[in-house]
Design an enzyme around this catalytic site. Structure first.
Site, PDB file in Angstrom:
ATOM      1  N   ASP A   1       0.879  -1.182   0.000  1.00  0.00           N
ATOM      2  CA  ASP A   1       0.000   0.000   0.000  1.00  0.00           C
ATOM      3  C   ASP A   1       0.914   1.228   0.000  1.00  0.00           C
ATOM      4  O   ASP A   1       2.018   1.173  -0.523  1.00  0.00           O
ATOM      5  CB  ASP A   1      -0.946  -0.035   1.202  1.00  0.00           C
ATOM      6  CG  ASP A   1      -2.285   0.655   0.918  1.00  0.00           C
ATOM      7  OD1 ASP A   1      -2.253   1.839   0.549  1.00  0.00           O
ATOM      8  OD2 ASP A   1      -3.341   0.018   1.055  1.00  0.00           O
TER       9      ASP A   1
ATOM     10  N   HIS B   1       2.384   2.115  -3.151  1.00  0.00           N
ATOM     11  CA  HIS B   1       1.483   3.109  -3.744  1.00  0.00           C
ATOM     12  C   HIS B   1       2.050   4.517  -3.695  1.00  0.00           C
ATOM     13  O   HIS B   1       1.355   5.470  -4.009  1.00  0.00           O
ATOM     14  CB  HIS B   1       0.116   3.059  -3.065  1.00  0.00           C
ATOM     15  CG  HIS B   1      -0.627   1.779  -3.309  1.00  0.00           C
ATOM     16  ND1 HIS B   1      -1.903   1.541  -2.831  1.00  0.00           N
ATOM     17  CD2 HIS B   1      -0.274   0.654  -3.991  1.00  0.00           C
ATOM     18  CE1 HIS B   1      -2.292   0.324  -3.198  1.00  0.00           C
ATOM     19  NE2 HIS B   1      -1.320  -0.232  -3.898  1.00  0.00           N
TER      20      HIS B   1
END
Length: 432
Positions: A246, A273
């Protein structure tokens, strides 16, 4: 991590953090590399089974200024609560495993390890709550065992997270390290890997240093953020390598208060991310410096994300000396992160500066809310491959257009050298 930046041009040279005026204008402390604790109060020996009680007892009886030292071996534990001024020293050759037993982390509602309407049913593995000083130090490993089947189940913590996503619920999984209502916490040198949920989460922290960390989780391990400062101030993240499933770093400012004076300097981000601000920024995020950052294969690169349900003011953010490669969205400043979101918490991004930024392909997205809430960005020496595409909406851009490539919409295309060599050396010499 300074090897990542060897061979950069003078524009990309790494400045010492304690001397750099811009860095001091962000995290307002004078930050120096942490040193080993001078006193060891206990040296627990690994039992190979469950060491929770012995480790907690060692922490509870260790005086402020000293460390509990874990030497070579494998330790297994449930939740640990740190004490003010005490350091958990994970020595070289030591691995501290978080046992994959939901009952050990449950807050008393029987939700840990389950999917529910909320996701706060588990205690963290290591907690700093209302503490002052101390932290975690060493060359060893803390392993959250996110990919290990939970006790009494064939499902892992990460599989639980994916199922929650499909079913529209919330996973209840422990964070690896949580720092809350704390001051002057230092985490240095250790490897953090395989967190069931976030690796490091912060709330209402004043003064925190993260130096020389390695944070790793698989690219598909959902909600395994690297470091998330929230409602916090005077935080430095430096000389670290972060690869997660993430956000590599996510700076947040939800209902608990503003986040400000954050420095993210001299770091390498692999898969993940990206370098994110948001999505909760309704209390405001400001005075953020991102300098000497490599984003190698992150989905997004430099990212500010929010929407009308959780937006607020994001201002005085500087990205300087950044190398990007293999990113779908090298730049993604989006006030409509969830286009379906409704509310009156309008995101406003202003005084955002990109300086000496290099990248290759991908979408360069900058989207403000409307003409009354435009996105305010300054570009200085920002160069991507000609195949990169600008996607601008409700944006006020200040730039010397000979200094930006590809050209901004409405500008004639002129040959502008990308000067990729500095970043090429970073990827060639420093890629792990």
């Amino acid at each position: 991590m300074t090897e990542l930046f060897r061979g950069w041009t003078l524009l990309f040279i790494v400045a010492a953090m304690v001397l750099c005026p811009a860095a001091k204008a962000q995290d307002r402390r004078i930050v120096a590399e942490p040193v080993a604790p001078g006193t060891v109060c206990d040296r627990p020996v690994a039992s190979g089974t469950n060491d929770t009680a012995r480790l907690q007892d060692a922490i509870d009886h260790c005086p402020a200024g000293a460390a509990v030292y874990l030497g070579r071996g494998e330790f297994r534990s449930g939740p640990l609560e740190m004490k003010s001024g005490v350091t958990l020293w994970i020595g070289r050759g030591a691995t501290l495993f978080a046992i994959a037993e939901p009952a050990a982390y449950d807050k008393g509602r029987g939700q840990c390890g389950r999917i529910a309407g909320k996701g706060d049913g588990c205690r963290p593995f290591i907690s700093f709550s209302k503490t002052h000083g101390g932290g975690i130090y060493g060359d060893g490993i803390i392993d959250g065992q996110g990919g290990t089947p939970m006790v009494g189940s064939a499902e892992t913590w990460w599989q639980l997270a994916r199922r929650a996503q499909v079913e529209g619920g919330h996973q209840n999984a422990p964070r690896l390290i949580q720092i809350e209502h704390a001051q002057d916490i230092t985490v240095s040198g250790v490897t953090l890997r395989n967190a069931p949920n976030f690796h490091i989460a912060m709330n209402r922290v004043e003064g925190a240093t993260f130096w020389g960390l390695t944070i790793e989780a698989p690219a598909d391990a959902r909600n395994t953020d690297g470091i998330d400062p929230a409602a916090s101030q005077d935080v430095t993240i430096t000389h670290s390598s972060i690869r997660t499933g993430d956000d590599n770093v996510a700076i947040k400012a939800g209902d608990n208060g503003a986040t400000r004076h954050i420095s993210v300097i001299d770091n390498y981000f692999g898969w993940g991310h990206g370098m994110s601000i948001g999505s909760e920024v309704n209390s405001g995020a400001s005075d953020i410096l991102v300098r000497n950052l490599t984003l190698d294969g992150t989905t997004s690169g430099l990212r500010i994300k929010s929407d009308a349900s959780r937006g607020g003011l994001v201002e005085r953010v500087t990205y300087e000396n950044v190398c990007l490669r293999g990113n779908r969205w090298p730049v993604a400043f989006d006030t409509k992160y969830d286009p379906r979101a409704q509310g009156t918490k309008i995101p406003v991004y202003r005084k955002i500066v990109l300086r000496h930024v290099r990248g290759d392909n991908g979408a360069l997205l900058m989207r403000g809310t409307d003409e009354s809430h435009t996105l305010d960005v300054t570009l200085e020496d920002v160069r991507f491959a000609d195949s990169a595409t600008w996607q601008l909406e409700h944006v006020n851009v200040t730039a010397d257009h000979s200094d930006v490539s590809p050209p901004l919409p409405g500008r004639a295309r002129k040959p502008v050298p990308r000067d990729w060599e500095g970043c090429a050396r970073v990827f060639r010499d420093g890629n792990r």
